[in-house]
Motif scaffolding. Structure first.
Motif, PDB file in Angstrom:
ATOM      1  N   ILE A 168      -7.452 -59.412   3.221  1.00  0.00           N
ATOM      2  CA  ILE A 168      -8.361 -58.986   2.808  1.00  0.00           C
ATOM      3  C   ILE A 168      -8.289 -58.317   1.281  1.00  0.00           C
ATOM      4  O   ILE A 168      -9.505 -58.211   0.721  1.00  0.00           O
ATOM      5  CB  ILE A 168      -8.763 -57.688   3.835  1.00  0.00           C
ATOM      6  CG1 ILE A 168      -8.954 -57.873   5.234  1.00  0.00           C
ATOM      7  CG2 ILE A 168      -9.387 -56.344   3.307  1.00  0.00           C
ATOM      8  CD1 ILE A 168      -9.273 -56.878   6.285  1.00  0.00           C
ATOM      9  N   PRO A 169      -7.319 -57.717   0.927  1.00  0.00           N
ATOM     10  CA  PRO A 169      -7.170 -57.353  -0.490  1.00  0.00           C
ATOM     11  C   PRO A 169      -7.467 -58.560  -1.389  1.00  0.00           C
ATOM     12  O   PRO A 169      -8.340 -58.260  -2.585  1.00  0.00           O
ATOM     13  CB  PRO A 169      -5.501 -57.171  -0.813  1.00  0.00           C
ATOM     14  CG  PRO A 169      -5.143 -56.480   0.716  1.00  0.00           C
ATOM     15  CD  PRO A 169      -5.943 -57.282   1.463  1.00  0.00           C
ATOM     16  N   LEU A 183     -11.504 -58.573  -1.335  1.00  0.00           N
ATOM     17  CA  LEU A 183     -11.908 -57.452  -2.142  1.00  0.00           C
ATOM     18  C   LEU A 183     -11.675 -57.573  -3.663  1.00  0.00           C
ATOM     19  O   LEU A 183     -12.617 -57.036  -4.375  1.00  0.00           O
ATOM     20  CB  LEU A 183     -11.385 -56.036  -1.720  1.00  0.00           C
ATOM     21  CG  LEU A 183     -11.657 -55.915   0.039  1.00  0.00           C
ATOM     22  CD1 LEU A 183     -11.059 -54.635   0.518  1.00  0.00           C
ATOM     23  CD2 LEU A 183     -13.053 -55.731   0.366  1.00  0.00           C
ATOM     24  N   GLU A 238     -11.704 -50.886  12.349  1.00  0.00           N
ATOM     25  CA  GLU A 238     -11.406 -50.234  11.021  1.00  0.00           C
ATOM     26  C   GLU A 238     -11.478 -51.350   9.830  1.00  0.00           C
ATOM     27  O   GLU A 238     -11.885 -51.041   8.778  1.00  0.00           O
ATOM     28  CB  GLU A 238      -9.609 -50.141  11.224  1.00  0.00           C
ATOM     29  CG  GLU A 238      -9.429 -49.053  12.054  1.00  0.00           C
ATOM     30  CD  GLU A 238      -9.482 -49.277  13.646  1.00  0.00           C
ATOM     31  OE1 GLU A 238      -9.549 -48.397  14.616  1.00  0.00           O
ATOM     32  OE2 GLU A 238      -9.626 -50.472  14.022  1.00  0.00           O
ATOM     33  N   ARG A 239     -11.294 -52.598  10.217  1.00  0.00           N
ATOM     34  CA  ARG A 239     -11.449 -53.648   9.207  1.00  0.00           C
ATOM     35  C   ARG A 239     -12.999 -53.719   8.621  1.00  0.00           C
ATOM     36  O   ARG A 239     -13.223 -54.093   7.650  1.00  0.00           O
ATOM     37  CB  ARG A 239     -10.966 -54.972   9.813  1.00  0.00           C
ATOM     38  CG  ARG A 239      -9.543 -55.162   9.632  1.00  0.00           C
ATOM     39  CD  ARG A 239      -8.984 -56.415  10.341  1.00  0.00           C
ATOM     40  NE  ARG A 239      -7.638 -56.617  10.319  1.00  0.00           N
ATOM     41  CZ  ARG A 239      -7.023 -57.771  10.985  1.00  0.00           C
ATOM     42  NH1 ARG A 239      -7.652 -58.449  11.643  1.00  0.00           N
ATOM     43  NH2 ARG A 239      -5.835 -57.649  10.894  1.00  0.00           N
ATOM     44  N   GLN A 241     -14.944 -51.556   8.252  1.00  0.00           N
ATOM     45  CA  GLN A 241     -15.334 -50.486   6.934  1.00  0.00           C
ATOM     46  C   GLN A 241     -15.084 -51.141   5.776  1.00  0.00           C
ATOM     47  O   GLN A 241     -15.624 -50.417   4.846  1.00  0.00           O
ATOM     48  CB  GLN A 241     -14.509 -49.248   7.344  1.00  0.00           C
ATOM     49  CG  GLN A 241     -14.897 -48.464   8.657  1.00  0.00           C
ATOM     50  CD  GLN A 241     -13.638 -47.385   8.883  1.00  0.00           C
ATOM     51  OE1 GLN A 241     -13.236 -46.836   7.771  1.00  0.00           O
ATOM     52  NE2 GLN A 241     -13.922 -46.597   9.961  1.00  0.00           N
ATOM     53  N   GLN A 242     -14.161 -52.160   5.751  1.00  0.00           N
ATOM     54  CA  GLN A 242     -13.879 -52.817   4.544  1.00  0.00           C
ATOM     55  C   GLN A 242     -14.692 -54.152   4.128  1.00  0.00           C
ATOM     56  O   GLN A 242     -15.110 -54.398   3.022  1.00  0.00           O
ATOM     57  CB  GLN A 242     -12.482 -53.043   4.384  1.00  0.00           C
ATOM     58  CG  GLN A 242     -11.497 -51.847   4.323  1.00  0.00           C
ATOM     59  CD  GLN A 242     -10.084 -52.240   4.227  1.00  0.00           C
ATOM     60  OE1 GLN A 242      -9.469 -52.794   5.049  1.00  0.00           O
ATOM     61  NE2 GLN A 242      -9.473 -52.203   3.270  1.00  0.00           N
ATOM     62  N   VAL A 243     -14.729 -55.013   5.240  1.00  0.00           N
ATOM     63  CA  VAL A 243     -15.580 -56.480   5.082  1.00  0.00           C
ATOM     64  C   VAL A 243     -16.535 -56.462   6.118  1.00  0.00           C
ATOM     65  O   VAL A 243     -16.621 -55.742   7.062  1.00  0.00           O
ATOM     66  CB  VAL A 243     -14.249 -57.219   4.897  1.00  0.00           C
ATOM     67  CG1 VAL A 243     -13.313 -57.212   3.728  1.00  0.00           C
ATOM     68  CG2 VAL A 243     -13.696 -57.191   6.246  1.00  0.00           C
ATOM     69  N   SER A 244     -17.052 -57.707   6.022  1.00  0.00           N
ATOM     70  CA  SER A 244     -18.183 -58.249   7.110  1.00  0.00           C
ATOM     71  C   SER A 244     -17.613 -59.235   7.727  1.00  0.00           C
ATOM     72  O   SER A 244     -16.873 -60.086   7.016  1.00  0.00           O
ATOM     73  CB  SER A 244     -19.508 -58.410   6.368  1.00  0.00           C
ATOM     74  OG  SER A 244     -19.840 -57.054   5.838  1.00  0.00           O
ATOM     75  N   GLN A 279     -17.210 -60.198   1.734  1.00  0.00           N
ATOM     76  CA  GLN A 279     -17.515 -58.836   1.310  1.00  0.00           C
ATOM     77  C   GLN A 279     -18.724 -58.372   1.968  1.00  0.00           C
ATOM     78  O   GLN A 279     -19.691 -58.915   2.234  1.00  0.00           O
ATOM     79  CB  GLN A 279     -17.460 -58.717  -0.352  1.00  0.00           C
ATOM     80  CG  GLN A 279     -16.295 -59.248  -1.143  1.00  0.00           C
ATOM     81  CD  GLN A 279     -16.267 -59.235  -2.453  1.00  0.00           C
ATOM     82  OE1 GLN A 279     -17.399 -58.846  -3.069  1.00  0.00           O
ATOM     83  NE2 GLN A 279     -15.311 -59.795  -3.215  1.00  0.00           N
ATOM     84  N   HIS A 280     -18.769 -56.879   1.807  1.00  0.00           N
ATOM     85  CA  HIS A 280     -19.828 -56.192   2.259  1.00  0.00           C
ATOM     86  C   HIS A 280     -20.939 -56.497   1.256  1.00  0.00           C
ATOM     87  O   HIS A 280     -20.684 -56.850   0.327  1.00  0.00           O
ATOM     88  CB  HIS A 280     -19.640 -54.771   2.210  1.00  0.00           C
ATOM     89  CG  HIS A 280     -18.791 -54.200   3.460  1.00  0.00           C
ATOM     90  ND1 HIS A 280     -19.029 -54.558   4.743  1.00  0.00           N
ATOM     91  CD2 HIS A 280     -18.067 -53.215   3.671  1.00  0.00           C
ATOM     92  CE1 HIS A 280     -18.377 -54.032   5.743  1.00  0.00           C
ATOM     93  NE2 HIS A 280     -17.729 -53.197   5.086  1.00  0.00           N
TER      94      HIS A 280
END
Length: 263
Positions: free
Chosen positions: A88-89, A92, A108-109, A111-114, A223-224
């Motif tokens: 994930i890092p 992002l 939880e994930r 909230q950071q990615v799709s 990414q979102h």
């Protein structure tokens, strides 16, 4: 009043004109098409998802799916090696365009990615030798040593639900498996696809399911704020589910075609 309203509309249009070019630049699907290259983050040390064969070439379910995705998109494929912790890092930080790296979806994930619709499904569990009887509940694993990759979904779930077990935490899945194979831990926590491969590659070592945690589908991750790319990926998965190519990949690497849940 009408004049004021018209001024407000004009101001809004001016702001939109400034925003639209930035939005266009944020269209990852168009960026990939324009570049003619898709950068896919993959694991290279976790069979059968992604690993290197005896020739040193990248193979596995995720590798084949990445190649199919790039082919259907009509672009060149660039495989970028990631680890479970860096997946994930890396996304992002825009080091990759998408992740196809055995990634499970969690609130939880998300909230950071799709996450896309799933492309494969495995079971998460704890595996060990015949001498250890299967556990009826997580709490019964208290006092037993379990090797697990730290920070993973397995690690977080076990820590919360079996807090009295003795955990040997490692940087990645191969290290956790190696600890079990060498006798450093009584059991190891992983998904069923990896456990199946461990059993096949180590016929002298017993690898049996001792506790089933839950099913864990794997998803493509982006990414979102990229609806066009997410829609294309879901269409890609749907299309290849219908034509049988996705089932063929599952059979090749997991031994059977799978019925996948929907998000």
């Amino acid at each position: 009043m009408i004049t004021g309203f018209r001024r407000l509309l004009a101001a809004a249009a001016a702001v939109a004109a400034l925003v639209l070019p930035a939005a266009a630049q944020a269209d990852k699907l168009q960026d990939v098409l324009d570049a003619g290259k898709l950068r896919v983050g993959v694991l290279m040390d976790v069979a059968p998802w992604g690993f290197k064969d005896e020739k040193g070439e990248a193979v596995g379910l995720d590798i084949d799916l990445a190649r199919l995705m790039a082919a259907d998109m009509g672009v060149e494929l660039e495989l970028v090696q990631v680890t479970g912790a860096s997946r994930i890092p890396s996304l992002l930080a825009d080091k990759v365009d998408v992740l196809i790296a055995a990634a499970g979806a969690t609130p939880e994930r998300a909230q950071q990615v799709s996450f896309s619709q799933p492309y494969a499904a495995v079971d998460l569990g704890v595996y060990g030798p015949k001498s250890i009887k299967p556990f009826e509940d997580a709490a019964a694993m208290a006092g037993h040593s379990i090797a697990v990759a730290k920070g993973t979904t397995l690690d977080l779930w076990l820590t919360e639900n079996a807090p009295d077990a003795a955990y040997n935490r490692f940087e990645d899945a191969p290290s956790a498996v190696a600890a079990y194979l060498s006798g450093q831990a009584e059991m190891f926590a992983e998904n069923s696809a990896i456990a199946r491969t461990v059993s096949q590659q180590n016929p002298g070592k017993e690898v049996e399911l001792k506790f089933l945690i839950r099913q864990s589908p794997a998803h493509v991750v982006i990414q979102h704020g990229q609806p066009d790319l997410l829609n294309w990926i879901n269409t890609f998965l749907y299309y290849n589910r219908l034509n049988g190519k996705l089932a063929k990949l599952q059979t090749t690497w997991f031994g059977a075609a799978q019925q996948l849940p929907l998000m």
